[in-house]
Write a protein that holds these residues in place. Structure first.
Motif, mmCIF file in Angstrom:
data_model
loop_
_atom_site.group_PDB
_atom_site.id
_atom_site.type_symbol
_atom_site.label_atom_id
_atom_site.label_comp_id
_atom_site.label_asym_id
_atom_site.label_seq_id
_atom_site.Cartn_x
_atom_site.Cartn_y
_atom_site.Cartn_z
ATOM 1 N N ARG A 1 0.844 -1.201 0.000
ATOM 2 C CA ARG A 1 0.000 0.000 0.000
ATOM 3 C C ARG A 1 0.878 1.250 0.000
ATOM 4 O O ARG A 1 0.688 2.164 -0.798
ATOM 5 C CB ARG A 1 -0.906 -0.034 1.220
ATOM 6 C CG ARG A 1 -1.904 1.086 1.298
ATOM 7 C CD ARG A 1 -2.910 0.846 2.421
ATOM 8 N NE ARG A 1 -2.284 0.870 3.734
ATOM 9 C CZ ARG A 1 -2.289 -0.153 4.584
ATOM 10 N NH1 ARG A 1 -2.885 -1.282 4.269
ATOM 11 N NH2 ARG A 1 -1.707 -0.060 5.758
ATOM 12 N N LYS A 2 1.850 1.312 0.887
ATOM 13 C CA LYS A 2 2.824 2.399 0.950
ATOM 14 C C LYS A 2 3.995 1.911 1.775
ATOM 15 O O LYS A 2 3.871 1.686 2.983
ATOM 16 C CB LYS A 2 2.225 3.659 1.569
ATOM 17 C CG LYS A 2 3.209 4.828 1.595
ATOM 18 C CD LYS A 2 2.578 6.072 2.196
ATOM 19 C CE LYS A 2 3.579 7.215 2.219
ATOM 20 N NZ LYS A 2 3.008 8.453 2.816
ATOM 21 N N ALA B 1 -4.918 8.747 -8.523
ATOM 22 C CA ALA B 1 -4.360 7.429 -8.197
ATOM 23 C C ALA B 1 -4.917 6.387 -9.147
ATOM 24 O O ALA B 1 -6.115 6.351 -9.427
ATOM 25 C CB ALA B 1 -4.699 7.050 -6.757
ATOM 26 N N GLY C 1 -4.933 -2.510 -1.629
ATOM 27 C CA GLY C 1 -5.316 -1.578 -0.578
ATOM 28 C C GLY C 1 -6.540 -2.037 0.185
ATOM 29 O O GLY C 1 -7.031 -1.331 1.053
ATOM 30 N N THR D 1 -9.527 2.132 -1.259
ATOM 31 C CA THR D 1 -8.291 2.904 -1.254
ATOM 32 C C THR D 1 -7.402 2.405 -2.383
ATOM 33 O O THR D 1 -7.002 1.238 -2.380
ATOM 34 C CB THR D 1 -7.563 2.779 0.093
ATOM 35 O OG1 THR D 1 -8.398 3.283 1.125
ATOM 36 C CG2 THR D 1 -6.259 3.564 0.074
ATOM 37 N N SER E 1 -3.967 2.544 -4.100
ATOM 38 C CA SER E 1 -2.580 2.922 -3.808
ATOM 39 C C SER E 1 -1.755 2.784 -5.077
ATOM 40 O O SER E 1 -1.522 1.678 -5.558
ATOM 41 C CB SER E 1 -2.008 2.026 -2.703
ATOM 42 O OG SER E 1 -2.785 2.130 -1.533
ATOM 43 N N LYS F 1 1.203 5.251 -7.758
ATOM 44 C CA LYS F 1 2.411 6.062 -7.738
ATOM 45 C C LYS F 1 2.347 7.032 -8.897
ATOM 46 O O LYS F 1 1.660 6.804 -9.901
ATOM 47 C CB LYS F 1 3.650 5.167 -7.855
ATOM 48 C CG LYS F 1 3.653 4.266 -9.091
ATOM 49 C CD LYS F 1 4.777 3.271 -9.045
ATOM 50 C CE LYS F 1 4.709 2.331 -10.264
ATOM 51 N NZ LYS F 1 5.759 1.310 -10.227
ATOM 52 N N PRO G 1 4.875 7.741 -4.142
ATOM 53 C CA PRO G 1 3.626 7.020 -3.861
ATOM 54 C C PRO G 1 2.451 7.992 -3.761
ATOM 55 O O PRO G 1 2.594 9.126 -3.299
ATOM 56 C CB PRO G 1 3.910 6.335 -2.521
ATOM 57 C CG PRO G 1 5.020 7.122 -1.905
ATOM 58 C CD PRO G 1 5.848 7.645 -3.036
ATOM 59 N N HIS G 2 1.288 7.516 -4.195
ATOM 60 C CA HIS G 2 0.086 8.363 -4.162
ATOM 61 C C HIS G 2 -1.134 7.481 -3.976
ATOM 62 O O HIS G 2 -1.327 6.518 -4.720
ATOM 63 C CB HIS G 2 -0.036 9.172 -5.449
ATOM 64 C CG HIS G 2 -1.221 10.093 -5.462
ATOM 65 N ND1 HIS G 2 -1.239 11.277 -4.752
ATOM 66 C CD2 HIS G 2 -2.429 10.006 -6.080
ATOM 67 C CE1 HIS G 2 -2.403 11.881 -4.935
ATOM 68 N NE2 HIS G 2 -3.143 11.129 -5.736
ATOM 69 N N SER G 3 -1.946 7.795 -2.986
ATOM 70 C CA SER G 3 -3.158 7.017 -2.700
ATOM 71 C C SER G 3 -4.344 7.955 -2.548
ATOM 72 O O SER G 3 -4.205 9.071 -2.053
ATOM 73 C CB SER G 3 -2.988 6.195 -1.417
ATOM 74 O OG SER G 3 -1.924 5.268 -1.543
ATOM 75 N N SER H 1 -8.914 7.655 -1.882
ATOM 76 C CA SER H 1 -10.048 6.789 -1.559
ATOM 77 C C SER H 1 -11.301 7.259 -2.278
ATOM 78 O O SER H 1 -11.545 8.459 -2.376
ATOM 79 C CB SER H 1 -10.303 6.770 -0.046
ATOM 80 O OG SER H 1 -9.218 6.179 0.637
#
Length: 729
Positions: free
Chosen positions: A113-114, A471, A494, A514, A516, A518, A532-534, A536
């Motif tokens: 996820r991260k 995302a 995620g 979510t 997740s 990049k 990284p970029h997430s 929801s």
């Protein structure tokens, strides 16, 4: 004020608990290697007393995991109750191994996820529970056994942790945790592959003294093609998106991107073919089926089934829809005088109606015409072009007539596709178009779906692309056949979630997802940097973008409410697949517009170098295409000479980035040949001369084809062989 008091109370309680556990750990840490609870197994915040308050606040504000997969992980009580060994010692060793590995299990999901990011509150709680349970079991064993028995116990627990723990966890966990972990494994495997690709690219740069060099490639320097174009590459949204979804730079640039652009080209005059069916969306069956009695065979793809070997009828495509009642899945093929209904059995076989009437076409004769292949108003042979056979030929065009034939469609077995390893040219941007993952068999999804919350789903054969704001990520998925309807299990790393397929072809879910992913931050040579970029998004009702619906014939009740992971996991019917050739109609000068087909064939002794390779269809020979893009190509140059000229330009200080990027405008369509080196194109277009371009490696060099073929309405055949290929060294 009240909230502040509550937070202070929680912090004090948390501090007391952490201090107690720390004291217990410190007093026993010298007695065993495995079992002491280190600060990292609890939380980084337990290393110091002061940050406890900060950590409690951070955890309280952390966003919930998508669907909270931790609810599907086994509790401490469940592990102790259900995981038993051959004796008391073996039981404790198994349970300690599982409690230890469960912490690794959760950490891997967190890292996918991260990497190094925060755990969710649910993950934090289970990490503490598992660590404490394993610690207590191991300490109780140490207190009641001799040092020799403890040592043997440690060795047994270590073996179980390495070899068996993950398997036991999979038996104890629920479906949502299993789906989430599968998404994690896919994500981590993709990250590992990207790491290996970066190492390979670095090795190429080191060997080439700063320039990419591919051993055995005598044609092009793929990275030299794009030297000096970093600024434009960073601004290219399609390139960035391709990289962010996990593909390599070689896959995303050059002809890999061109193939996608070619798929957007319209037929002649920029007008779409009005007779072309719209793209399909919904549940589809992908597979080849054949009876043991050598009766007709069926090949299913995205909303179309091909009937072959039905009496004297030529192979023909029939649209189909799905009809579902309980666990029964029927596929209804469009046909005259009556539709053909086949049933998908639980064992993956098909059951047909038996003797049926099938409407199709037969060949009633041939019309022979003599024609000289012309290029720019002059005979192709006089200009040195290779033709599909002699450059002045007599073409026999089949004449078709409709016919209804009776044939038997009975019990059919799934035909497992043969494993094919695509041949690589060694040319980076060409290899991007000649490699593809094997098709996933059975019930699949196709089409693009959107939810009002902003989440979109773009289903491919092997994965679904999830877009939420900026995302985006790829996730594997499964389609389950349940008594109440089809259920799609999206195995998002995620947090996995479920979608019910309603009879109106909408997808219905609940909760939040979510995503997740990049984002590209820079592209420097072969090095791509990401952040990284997430985000929801809500999971609600998804509507298909396509108007063509595979579920229109469904009689099933559909999901009254969105499915949840609390229901028992259904059993899916397995099935097989075959590659469905998908082509776009061509573009070029005006001519006779009519239905025609092109069979792409290849004839080689021994290994077929064109198996699984891509063929590019153009209206002009490759030399003319390159010349119009500004490359110095002598008149009447062969395809091999033109590629040599391109190689020289790519290796020069000027480079050839603009030429490679401009080549996309000249491709009418592209198609991959199957494992036997065959393919089929079907379109409604203007007839005329087309050029079929392909390039594959061959013992230190490459084989290049640029075959001129005059296509006429009806059936056409273009054959690739060593006789009409050129060798480039």
């Amino acid at each position: 004020m009240r909230q502040d008091r509550l937070m202070l109370v929680f912090s004090i309680v948390g501090l007391a608990v952490m201090a107690t556990i720390w004291w217990l750990r410190d007093s026993k840490r010298q007695r065993t290697r495995h079992w002491s609870i280190t600060p990292r197994r609890l939380h980084p915040c337990t290393n110091l007393l002061l940050p406890v308050l900060i950590c409690e606040v951070a955890l309280a504000q952390a966003p919930p995991a998508s669907g909270d997969y931790t609810a599907a992980l086994p509790s401490v009580e469940k592990v102790k109750a259900q995981l038993k060994g051959t004796d008391a010692t073996d039981t404790v060793a198994r349970q300690v191994a599982v409690f230890t590995y469960l912490q690794t299990y959760i950490t891997r999901i967190r890292d996918a996820r991260k990497y190094g990011g925060p755990f969710t509150p649910g993950e934090e709680k289970l990490m503490r529970d598992y660590a404490l349970a394993g610690y207590q079991l191991s300490q109780d064993f140490t207190k009641t056994h001799s040092p020799e028995e403890v040592k043997a116990f440690q060795q047994l627990e270590g073996r179980y942790e390495i070899n068996n723990a993950l398997g036991w966890i999979k038996q104890l966990q629920g479906q949502q945790a299993a789906d989430t972990y599968r998404g994690t494994e896919a994500s981590l495997a993709d990250s590992y592959k990207q790491h290996e690709d970066r190492l390979q690219q670095q090795m190429k740069q080191d060997q080439g003294k700063g320039r990419s060099s591919i051993a055995g490639d005598a044609v092009l320097d793929p990275m030299g093609i794009f030297a000096g174009a970093e600024a434009n590459r960073e601004k290219d949204p399609e390139l960035r998106r391709c990289l962010e979804l996990g593909a390599t730079l070689d896959n995303c640039e050059g002809m890999g991107t061109m193939e996608g652009i070619a798929g957007l080209l319209m037929p002649f005059g920029g007008e779409p073919d009005p007779n072309a069916p719209p793209p399909v969306a919904g549940v589809v069956l992908v597979g080849n089926y054949h009876s043991r009695a050598q009766l007709p065979s069926l090949s299913f793809g995205d909303g179309s089934a091909t009937i072959q070997d039905c009496g004297s009828l030529v192979p023909d495509d029939h649209d189909y829809t799905l009809r579902k009642s309980g666990n029964t899945v029927q596929l209804v093929l469009a046909n005259e005088p009556d539709p053909i209904v086949v049933t998908l059995q639980p064992d993956g076989t098909l059951s047909g109606p038996g003797s049926v009437l099938v409407k199709g076409s037969i060949i009633t004769g041939h019309t022979t015409t003599t024609k000289t292949v012309m290029v720019d108003g002059a005979p192709a042979a006089a200009q040195g072009y290779y033709c599909n056979g002699p450059c002045s030929t007599s073409t026999s065009v089949p004449n078709y007539a409709p016919k209804i034939e009776r044939c038997t469609i009975g019990s059919m077995q799934f035909v497992r596709p043969k494993s094919v390893t695509p041949t690589k040219t060694g040319i980076g941007f060409l290899d991007a178009t000649t490699t593809s993952a094997p098709l996933v068999t059975g019930l699949r999804m196709t089409g693009r779906y959107a939810d009002s919350s902003g989440l979109t789903l773009d289903f491919e054969n092997d994965a679904v692309i999830l877009d939420c704001g900026k995302a985006h990520a790829k996730a594997p998925y499964m389609v389950d056949n349940t008594p109440t309807g089809f259920v799609v299990r999206v195995q998002n790393d995620g947090g996995a979630f479920l979608l019910g397929v309603a009879p109106d072809n909408t997808l219905r879910g609940s909760g939040t997802a979510t995503i997740s992913g990049k984002l590209v931050t820079s592209i420097r040579g072969n090095n791509v940097s990401f952040a990284p970029h997430s985000e929801s998004c809500s999971v609600g009702t998804f509507v298909a973008r396509s108007k063509r619906n595979t579920m229109l014939a469904s009689r099933g009740p559909g999901p009254a409410v969105p499915p949840t992971y609390s229901t028992p996991a259904p059993t899916t019917a397995s099935a097989a697949t075959s590659t469905t050739m998908k082509t776009d109609t061509s573009a070029g000068s005006a001519g006779q517009r009519a239905d025609f087909r092109v069979l792409l064939d290849s004839s080689f002794s021994g290994t077929n170098p064109l198996a699984g390779q891509t063929v590019f269809v153009m209206r002009k020979p490759i030399g003319d295409v390159l010349r119009e893009l500004g490359l110095t190509v002598p008149a009447k140059s062969t395809a091999a000479q033109a590629m040599k000229a391109l190689q020289t330009q790519c290796h020069s200080t000027q480079g050839c980035s603009s030429i490679i990027q401009g080549m996309s405008r000249s491709y009418v369509t592209t198609t991959k040949l199957d494992a036997s080196g065959k393919g089929k194109l079907s379109a409604r277009n203007a007839a005329g001369t087309y050029f079929f371009f392909a390039i594959v490696p061959n013992s230190g060099g490459s084989l290049v084809w640029d075959i001129a073929a005059s296509l006429v309405p009806g059936e056409n055949t273009v054959t690739f062989s060593t006789k009409n290929a050129e060798e480039v060294r």
